[in-house]
Design an enzyme around this catalytic site. Structure first.
Site, PDB file in Angstrom:
ATOM      1  N   ARG A   1      28.692  13.631  27.572  1.00  0.00           N
ATOM      2  CA  ARG A   1      27.564  14.774  27.251  1.00  0.00           C
ATOM      3  C   ARG A   1      27.968  15.794  28.259  1.00  0.00           C
ATOM      4  O   ARG A   1      28.518  15.555  29.316  1.00  0.00           O
ATOM      5  CB  ARG A   1      26.376  14.174  27.446  1.00  0.00           C
ATOM      6  CG  ARG A   1      25.922  12.862  26.593  1.00  0.00           C
ATOM      7  CD  ARG A   1      24.403  12.409  26.921  1.00  0.00           C
ATOM      8  NE  ARG A   1      24.026  11.268  26.015  1.00  0.00           N
ATOM      9  CZ  ARG A   1      24.086  10.136  26.079  1.00  0.00           C
ATOM     10  NH1 ARG A   1      24.810   9.706  27.181  1.00  0.00           N
ATOM     11  NH2 ARG A   1      23.660   9.031  25.163  1.00  0.00           N
TER      12      ARG A   1
ATOM     13  N   LYS B   1      22.039   8.826  30.343  1.00  0.00           N
ATOM     14  CA  LYS B   1      20.395   8.909  30.141  1.00  0.00           C
ATOM     15  C   LYS B   1      20.026   7.606  30.584  1.00  0.00           C
ATOM     16  O   LYS B   1      20.572   6.473  30.601  1.00  0.00           O
ATOM     17  CB  LYS B   1      20.410   9.017  28.449  1.00  0.00           C
ATOM     18  CG  LYS B   1      20.586  10.271  27.929  1.00  0.00           C
ATOM     19  CD  LYS B   1      20.034  10.354  26.572  1.00  0.00           C
ATOM     20  CE  LYS B   1      20.229  11.795  25.977  1.00  0.00           C
ATOM     21  NZ  LYS B   1      19.720  11.867  24.766  1.00  0.00           N
TER      22      LYS B   1
ATOM     23  N   HIS C   1      28.403  19.842  22.614  1.00  0.00           N
ATOM     24  CA  HIS C   1      27.952  18.618  22.080  1.00  0.00           C
ATOM     25  C   HIS C   1      28.816  18.821  20.665  1.00  0.00           C
ATOM     26  O   HIS C   1      29.027  17.452  19.952  1.00  0.00           O
ATOM     27  CB  HIS C   1      26.562  18.639  21.570  1.00  0.00           C
ATOM     28  CG  HIS C   1      25.837  17.398  21.563  1.00  0.00           C
ATOM     29  ND1 HIS C   1      25.753  16.719  22.758  1.00  0.00           N
ATOM     30  CD2 HIS C   1      25.345  16.940  20.549  1.00  0.00           C
ATOM     31  CE1 HIS C   1      25.051  15.693  22.159  1.00  0.00           C
ATOM     32  NE2 HIS C   1      25.007  15.522  21.139  1.00  0.00           N
TER      33      HIS C   1
ATOM     34  N   ARG D   1      31.729  16.544  21.348  1.00  0.00           N
ATOM     35  CA  ARG D   1      31.343  15.141  21.377  1.00  0.00           C
ATOM     36  C   ARG D   1      31.102  14.503  19.738  1.00  0.00           C
ATOM     37  O   ARG D   1      31.623  13.373  19.622  1.00  0.00           O
ATOM     38  CB  ARG D   1      29.892  15.137  22.172  1.00  0.00           C
ATOM     39  CG  ARG D   1      29.258  13.517  22.203  1.00  0.00           C
ATOM     40  CD  ARG D   1      28.050  13.736  22.904  1.00  0.00           C
ATOM     41  NE  ARG D   1      27.105  12.524  22.654  1.00  0.00           N
ATOM     42  CZ  ARG D   1      27.154  11.242  23.451  1.00  0.00           C
ATOM     43  NH1 ARG D   1      28.311  11.157  24.181  1.00  0.00           N
ATOM     44  NH2 ARG D   1      26.220  10.201  23.132  1.00  0.00           N
TER      45      ARG D   1
ATOM     46  N   TYR E   1      27.426   9.318  12.008  1.00  0.00           N
ATOM     47  CA  TYR E   1      29.141   9.731  12.103  1.00  0.00           C
ATOM     48  C   TYR E   1      29.601   9.264  10.601  1.00  0.00           C
ATOM     49  O   TYR E   1      30.531   9.884  10.246  1.00  0.00           O
ATOM     50  CB  TYR E   1      29.531   9.659  13.290  1.00  0.00           C
ATOM     51  CG  TYR E   1      29.243  10.242  14.211  1.00  0.00           C
ATOM     52  CD1 TYR E   1      29.247  11.319  14.427  1.00  0.00           C
ATOM     53  CD2 TYR E   1      28.350   9.511  15.321  1.00  0.00           C
ATOM     54  CE1 TYR E   1      28.687  12.248  15.891  1.00  0.00           C
ATOM     55  CE2 TYR E   1      27.859  10.147  16.466  1.00  0.00           C
ATOM     56  CZ  TYR E   1      27.904  11.366  16.654  1.00  0.00           C
ATOM     57  OH  TYR E   1      27.650  12.112  17.704  1.00  0.00           O
TER      58      TYR E   1
END
Length: 293
Positions: free
Chosen positions: A145, A169, A239, A242, A274
């Site tokens: 990230r 996170k 992002h 990513r 995805y």
């Protein structure tokens, strides 16, 4: 109580600085609304109709449902905290429901475009050029990230074991493998960085031209500038790289659980999005292998 709540988020719940600041702004906006509309000086004693009225106002302002849902999450967390501290007896957010959000597939860059950028594009033979390519290789080669890249320290990059350690996170650490191409680039970058006067003044791995820790807008501009050279996708942000990392891994046959661990997702459901981006790959396999194709 708001300040006590923010301290609780930072030190007990270990929320990121970005989330804590967002929650602070949300509660400040709510307080302003309650004062103007209901002459209520603090949000602690707001009831369900008052909170619902604020949310309706946000909808009327045409805020994105995703943004409104984040504010609702803030409310739930705050009033749950107040109830936990026995400051209130009833949670006024119990009947509040999140808005429906239209699900969109993650945007990603085609593999040939990424190859053109990382393998064929001529980066400047300077500290800035090495740093820029390093950022792109990090984001695409590891799927980390933006916040994880910014917080990456020199000690987190282990070129001997070919890994990096990132703080994700919830302050959860994870180890991610790095490839030989990145290691070669990282060594050249580190040597160049050490030759600059700012080399001993920072513990952070990725730095600005002045040797300071990079910041979100710096990385956004860098990524967009280079992606503009090779792709016309609507979003050209960190992002997106990513998303591209995850999609390309899946297209190459990587296990979904392995991708989940690499991305630092807590739930497989977050990673499964995805699989929709890989439908073209599935169609190609179907056409090649199915007897009726």
């Amino acid at each position: 109580m708001v300040n006590e709540f923010l301290t609780y988020l930072s030190f007990e719940k270990r929320y990121s600085k970005h989330t804590t600041v967002s929650y602070k702004n949300d509660l400040s906006n709510l307080s302003d609304y309650l004062l103007i509309t209901y002459e209520l000086s603090t949000p602690e004693h707001a009831n369900y109709p008052m909170l619902r009225s604020w949310i309706v106002t946000l909808v009327d302002q045409e805020l994105e449902p995703k943004s409104i849902n984040r504010k609702i999450a803030c409310l739930r967390s705050y009033y749950h905290f107040l109830q936990k501290k026995e400051f209130i007896t009833k949670d006024p957010t119990l009947k509040i429901r999140a808005l429906k959000v239209k699900k969109s597939l993650p945007v990603f860059v085609a593999e040939e475009n990424i190859t053109d950028l990382l393998d064929k594009f001529e980066f400047a033979d300077s500290f800035e050029g090495l740093r820029d390519k390093l950022v792109l290789e990090l984001l695409y080669g590891t799927g980390i990230r933006l916040s994880e890249l910014i917080g990456l320290k020199n000690a987190d990059v282990n070129m001997f074991q070919k890994t990096i350690k990132v703080l994700g996170k919830g302050n959860k650490e994870r180890i991610i493998p790095i490839h030989d191409t990145f290691i070669t680039l990282a060594k050249a970058y580190t040597i160049k960085k050490k030759s600059e006067s700012f080399s001993n003044n920072t513990e952070f791995f990725v730095v600005t031209n002045n040797g300071e820790q990079v910041y979100p807008m710096f990385i956004y501009r860098l990524v967009r500038m280079y992606l503009d050279q090779v792709t016309t996708v609507d979003k050209r942000s960190p992002h997106v790289l990513r998303h591209t990392f995850a999609t390309h891994l899946l297209n190459k046959g990587a296990d979904l659980n392995a991708i989940k661990d690499l991305l630092g997702h807590t739930s497989l459901a977050a990673t499964q999005v995805y699989t929709h981006n890989s439908i073209d790959k599935l169609k190609a396999i179907f056409d090649q292998a199915h007897p009726k194709s």
